[in-house]
Scaffold this active site. Structure first.
Site: not given
Length: 350
Positions: A66, A176, A206-207, A229, A317
């Site tokens: 992604h 990510d 995607e998130e 991922d 994140h």
């Protein structure tokens, strides 16, 4: 030790902005890099990019990573010039205080700071409280009138961070999932005459719920799906070994499960066989929580055999996401070897 791959491209991919639904800047980089490596390049109505390498059969494989990174949208600019935010993706507000951000307007990029007042001005309850994203404010250094003239509701906000080498690791924002976008671009560069048709897919949103992958699963209707991922590496002080999930420097990770998917056993078994034969270091991923594009492809248009390869990453994140250079290289090697050895004749039905 020099990175065993094109570090400059990885740096560009991770530093480029692109929040869910607004992946424009990163999409242009992906299109630029994929176009010379594939036979066809398309972008759909959601913004997914698909580079297709035609094979010698009608059997098709989609490989996806992604493009979007977690970020924010401006929800309000106060009369005093402070910016309030709405989250795009899953943030832990504890890591956001005192961070530098970039506000992306139609005309310019504006630097701002997420404010954090001095701790000695807080009472005990305030020091121990966990803020919400809605509690945060961005200080632009502008007066209220100027801020309201230059910044509008709906403008996008990303964390401002460069990508660096720290020892044997790469660290920065948006590993990510830009490290996996990098992986599929590198695989596309290496593969020349596949037996099967390969769709290299750079997905959107995607998130916020693996939305792009779900749409592509219907539109591409692949015979086999493989998502890439990052995954958790809690191999840091404070965690028991059983809670590490993966460890940096131990190789690429072959997914067995996460909270959104149980990977097709025949796919992860073949991934392990390919890795063994090519002497590629790998570890097995059992992730208690979290999901990836794998789930989107597995059941978007019916039952599709789906698996996943992951890059072990610390501090997910945050703006200091960190991955080992050898694990990234191993992920590129395994993806390439798997695709080059895919004939369409493997039986993945259970």
């Amino acid at each position: 030790m020099a990175a065993p791959f094109d570090f400059d491209l990885l740096q560009e991919l991770t530093e480029t902005s692109g929040v869910p639904g607004y992946e424009d800047r990163i999409r242009e980089v992906v299109r630029r890099e994929l176009e010379p490596e594939v036979d066809e390049l398309q972008t759909d109505g959601m913004g997914n990019v698909v580079g297709t390498l035609n094979g010698n059969s009608d059997y098709s494989v989609v490989v996806a990573a992604h493009m979007d990174e977690i970020g924010f949208m401006v929800r309000h600019v106060t009369d005093d010039g402070f910016v309030q935010l709405d989250a795009l993706g899953g943030w832990d507000p504890r890591v956001l205080k005192a961070q530098r951000v970039t506000i992306h307007t139609d005309d310019e990029d504006i630097t701002g700071l997420i404010g954090s007042v001095p701790p000695h001005t807080l009472d005990e309850a305030e020091r121990e409280s966990t803020p919400d994203v809605s509690d945060l404010h961005v200080d632009t250094g502008l007066d209220g009138q100027t801020a309201n003239e230059r910044i509008s509701r709906g403008d996008l906000v990303t964390l401002n961070q460069t990508t660096e080498r720290v020892g044997d690791n790469v660290t920065g924002k948006a590993l990510d999932d830009r490290s996996c976008l990098f992986t599929i671009i590198e695989a596309a560069r290496r593969i020349e005459d596949p037996d099967v048709t390969i769709h290299f897919a750079a997905t959107v949103q995607e998130e916020v719920g693996i939305r792009g992958a779900r749409a592509l699963g219907v539109d591409l209707d692949p015979d086999l799906a493989l998502a890439l991922d990052v995954t958790v590496a809690n191999d840091v002080p404070g965690f028991e070994a059983a809670d590490h999930v993966t460890e940096l420097g131990e190789g690429t990770a072959i997914k067995l499960k996460d909270s959104s998917v149980i990977a097709n056993p025949k796919i992860h078994q073949r991934l392990q066989s390919v890795a063994d034969e090519a002497e590629i270091d790998f570890q097995l991923e059992v992730l208690p929580a979290g999901g990836t594009d794998t789930a989107g492809f597995q059941r978007a248009g019916g039952a599709v055999p789906a698996g996943a390869i992951s890059i072990p990453t610390r501090y997910l994140h945050t703006v200091t996401e960190s991955a080992h250079v050898d694990d990234i290289a191993a992920t590129i090697d395994l993806l390439t070897a798997f695709l080059e050895s895919e004939t369409g004749g493997h039986d993945y039905t259970l």
